[in-house]
Design a protein around this motif. Structure first.
Motif, mmCIF file in Angstrom:
data_model
loop_
_atom_site.group_PDB
_atom_site.id
_atom_site.type_symbol
_atom_site.label_atom_id
_atom_site.label_comp_id
_atom_site.label_asym_id
_atom_site.label_seq_id
_atom_site.Cartn_x
_atom_site.Cartn_y
_atom_site.Cartn_z
ATOM 1 N N PRO A 1 1.796 -37.625 14.887
ATOM 2 C CA PRO A 1 2.615 -36.774 13.996
ATOM 3 C C PRO A 1 2.627 -35.300 14.390
ATOM 4 C CG PRO A 1 1.348 -38.321 12.696
ATOM 5 C CD PRO A 1 0.849 -38.460 14.111
ATOM 6 N N LEU A 2 1.599 -34.847 15.078
ATOM 7 C CA LEU A 2 1.538 -33.445 15.488
ATOM 8 C C LEU A 2 2.672 -33.073 16.439
ATOM 9 C CD1 LEU A 2 -0.216 -30.838 15.370
ATOM 10 C CD2 LEU A 2 -1.437 -31.706 17.377
ATOM 11 N N ILE A 3 3.120 -34.024 17.235
ATOM 12 C CA ILE A 3 4.094 -33.725 18.287
ATOM 13 C C ILE A 3 5.486 -33.410 17.739
ATOM 14 C CG2 ILE A 3 5.182 -34.582 20.395
ATOM 15 C CD1 ILE A 3 2.120 -33.866 20.534
ATOM 16 N N LYS B 1 11.729 -34.685 10.548
ATOM 17 C CA LYS B 1 12.235 -33.568 9.766
ATOM 18 C C LYS B 1 11.055 -32.805 9.179
ATOM 19 C CE LYS B 1 16.619 -35.790 8.580
ATOM 20 N NZ LYS B 1 17.500 -36.252 7.490
ATOM 21 N N SER B 2 10.973 -31.537 9.490
ATOM 22 C CA SER B 2 9.872 -30.724 8.989
ATOM 23 C C SER B 2 10.368 -29.306 8.767
ATOM 24 C CB SER B 2 8.712 -30.733 9.985
ATOM 25 O OG SER B 2 7.629 -30.000 9.500
ATOM 26 N N GLN B 3 9.857 -28.664 7.749
ATOM 27 C CA GLN B 3 10.218 -27.290 7.465
ATOM 28 C C GLN B 3 8.986 -26.410 7.580
ATOM 29 O OE1 GLN B 3 12.007 -27.308 3.597
ATOM 30 N NE2 GLN B 3 14.005 -27.944 4.378
ATOM 31 N N LYS B 4 9.143 -25.261 8.205
ATOM 32 C CA LYS B 4 8.028 -24.349 8.350
ATOM 33 C C LYS B 4 7.845 -23.568 7.052
ATOM 34 C CE LYS B 4 5.922 -21.683 12.020
ATOM 35 N NZ LYS B 4 6.108 -21.056 13.329
ATOM 36 N N PRO B 5 6.683 -23.657 6.423
ATOM 37 C CA PRO B 5 6.472 -23.022 5.122
ATOM 38 C C PRO B 5 6.212 -21.529 5.232
ATOM 39 C CG PRO B 5 4.497 -24.124 5.823
ATOM 40 C CD PRO B 5 5.535 -24.415 6.866
ATOM 41 N N ASN C 1 6.979 -41.065 8.440
ATOM 42 C CA ASN C 1 8.297 -40.463 8.643
ATOM 43 C C ASN C 1 8.761 -40.514 10.099
ATOM 44 O OD1 ASN C 1 8.299 -39.798 5.963
ATOM 45 N ND2 ASN C 1 7.964 -37.610 6.257
ATOM 46 N N MET C 2 7.870 -40.875 11.000
ATOM 47 C CA MET C 2 8.185 -40.775 12.426
ATOM 48 C C MET C 2 9.029 -41.947 12.917
ATOM 49 S SD MET C 2 4.530 -39.425 13.923
ATOM 50 C CE MET C 2 5.103 -39.436 15.628
ATOM 51 N N VAL C 3 9.946 -41.637 13.854
ATOM 52 C CA VAL C 3 10.746 -42.641 14.529
ATOM 53 C C VAL C 3 10.699 -42.335 16.017
ATOM 54 C CG1 VAL C 3 13.034 -43.669 14.805
ATOM 55 C CG2 VAL C 3 12.310 -42.860 12.557
ATOM 56 N N PRO C 4 10.136 -43.254 16.833
ATOM 57 C CA PRO C 4 9.507 -44.518 16.431
ATOM 58 C C PRO C 4 8.104 -44.283 15.869
ATOM 59 C CG PRO C 4 9.285 -44.234 18.778
ATOM 60 C CD PRO C 4 10.123 -43.081 18.296
ATOM 61 N N GLN C 5 7.559 -45.272 15.204
ATOM 62 C CA GLN C 5 6.211 -45.182 14.655
ATOM 63 C C GLN C 5 5.171 -45.175 15.773
ATOM 64 O OE1 GLN C 5 4.690 -45.564 11.039
ATOM 65 N NE2 GLN C 5 6.364 -44.105 11.246
ATOM 66 N N PRO C 6 4.137 -44.339 15.662
ATOM 67 C CA PRO C 6 3.045 -44.406 16.628
ATOM 68 C C PRO C 6 2.330 -45.754 16.530
ATOM 69 C CG PRO C 6 2.925 -42.400 15.315
ATOM 70 C CD PRO C 6 3.928 -43.291 14.662
ATOM 71 N N GLU C 7 1.799 -46.202 17.641
ATOM 72 C CA GLU C 7 1.027 -47.443 17.660
ATOM 73 C C GLU C 7 -0.448 -47.090 17.517
ATOM 74 O OE1 GLU C 7 2.029 -49.566 21.205
ATOM 75 O OE2 GLU C 7 4.183 -49.299 20.892
ATOM 76 N N SER C 8 -0.903 -47.017 16.271
ATOM 77 C CA SER C 8 -2.295 -46.669 16.010
ATOM 78 C C SER C 8 -3.216 -47.876 16.030
ATOM 79 C CB SER C 8 -2.430 -45.966 14.654
ATOM 80 O OG SER C 8 -1.760 -44.722 14.675
ATOM 81 N N ILE C 9 -2.652 -49.033 15.705
ATOM 82 C CA ILE C 9 -3.467 -50.231 15.543
ATOM 83 C C ILE C 9 -3.093 -51.268 16.592
ATOM 84 C CG2 ILE C 9 -4.181 -52.038 13.935
ATOM 85 C CD1 ILE C 9 -4.873 -49.088 13.179
ATOM 86 N N ASP C 10 -4.098 -51.774 17.281
ATOM 87 C CA ASP C 10 -3.903 -52.886 18.211
ATOM 88 C C ASP C 10 -4.279 -54.170 17.475
ATOM 89 O OD1 ASP C 10 -3.878 -54.789 20.168
ATOM 90 O OD2 ASP C 10 -5.158 -53.710 21.574
ATOM 91 N N PRO C 11 -3.298 -54.986 17.091
ATOM 92 C CA PRO C 11 -3.602 -56.195 16.308
ATOM 93 C C PRO C 11 -4.461 -57.198 17.067
ATOM 94 C CG PRO C 11 -1.321 -56.218 17.067
ATOM 95 C CD PRO C 11 -1.865 -54.859 17.384
#
Length: 289
Positions: free
Chosen positions: A230-232, A7-11, A23-33
């Motif tokens: 998140p940019l996408i 959900k995003s609003q253009k300002p 806020n993203m669904v699904p969450q990005p996988e930034s970390i490789d454990p």
């Protein structure tokens, strides 16, 4: 991959606010454990623009796992920056977070100075911050949008690199984030694609410049394909998100963690004989560039 949501609003000022990764669904996988560092960047200090989330967060974390201290530059996403700082510190690195607009040259100069003052040195510069805007018709692209996109995506690389040259010396590495759009274009991201083409040319030109060569500084880049950041979801309509990344040979979008090792390679002595090159982490698309 679950159906993406955001959900995003253009300002009023005409471009999207920075996007919150949580806020993203699904969450990005930034970390490789399971990522195990081997000291490739031990004792080094790096600065990563756009390091609060997505690719930048994954790179900053991997650098810390390899022994580096990291300065994270972010625009407004305070919660993401705090999360990245926590991840870096848990990985054993020192982390400095600096909030500001990389499209402003004075800020870039201050960020470099603050990084060196706090971390004691600068060995690696990752120019990663970027923005994009979905427009199906060129008439929709305003002069303000063009200026904003170029300032964030390519002007910032000149500003950050100029300020960093005072501190980078032999063995130093500059890594620029380009995009597959530099080679293929994207009909709904025309100004973004143009900036990414400029980044490829900037990388190649800088790598051959006598100042960089005399100081032993290597300049390379990474050209990602469709990566779930998140940019996408803040850029594309929901109906486009459902098919995001499915046009690659691997039939899926990439995750930020899948790019991190490419940046570690370019930052470390493993790539000591490489400069002026682009690594293509794009799901198998051949671009011959």
């Amino acid at each position: 991959m679950k159906e993406p949501e955001f959900k995003s609003q253009k300002p009023e000022h005409g471009y999207f606010e920075p996007d919150i990764q949580s806020n993203m669904v699904p969450q990005p996988e930034s970390i490789d454990p399971n990522y195990k560092g081997s000291g490739k960047l031990e004792g080094k200090a790096a600065i990563v623009t756009g390091g609060d989330s997505g690719i930048g967060q994954a790179v900053a974390y991997a650098f810390a796992k390899e022994g580096a201290d990291v300065s994270v530059i972010y625009y407004e996403a305070e919660s993401d920056a705090k999360q990245t700082k926590t991840l870096i510190e848990k990985a054993g690195g020192r982390c400095l977070t600096i909030r500001g607009d990389v499209g402003n040259e004075a800020f870039c100069q201050k960020a470099i100075e603050q990084t060196v003052n706090m971390l004691g040195r600068l060995d690696i510069l990752v120019n990663n911050a970027g923005e994009q805007h979905y427009c199906e018709r060129i008439e929709e692209i305003t002069s303000e949008q063009i200026d904003r996109t170029f300032r964030t995506n390519i002007f910032s690389m000149f500003y950050m690199t100029k300020a960093a040259m005072k501190y980078l010396y032999k063995g130093g590495s500059i890594i620029n984030t380009a995009s597959i759009t530099a080679y293929q274009g994207n009909p709904v991201l025309m100004d973004y694609s143009a900036t990414k083409g400029a980044i490829v040319s900037f990388t190649r030109a800088a790598s051959q410049n006598k100042e960089f060569l005399a100081k032993g500084i290597r300049v390379n880049g990474v050209a990602p394909g469709p990566i779930w950041t998140p940019l996408i979801p803040a850029t594309f309509p929901n109906e486009k998100l459902k098919k995001f990344g499915q046009d690659t040979p691997m039939k899926r979008p990439g995750q930020p963690r899948e790019l991190a090792a490419a940046y570690v390679y370019l930052a470390s002595n493993d790539s000591s004989y490489m400069s002026g090159q682009m690594l293509h982490v794009n799901g198998g698309t051949v671009v011959n560039g």
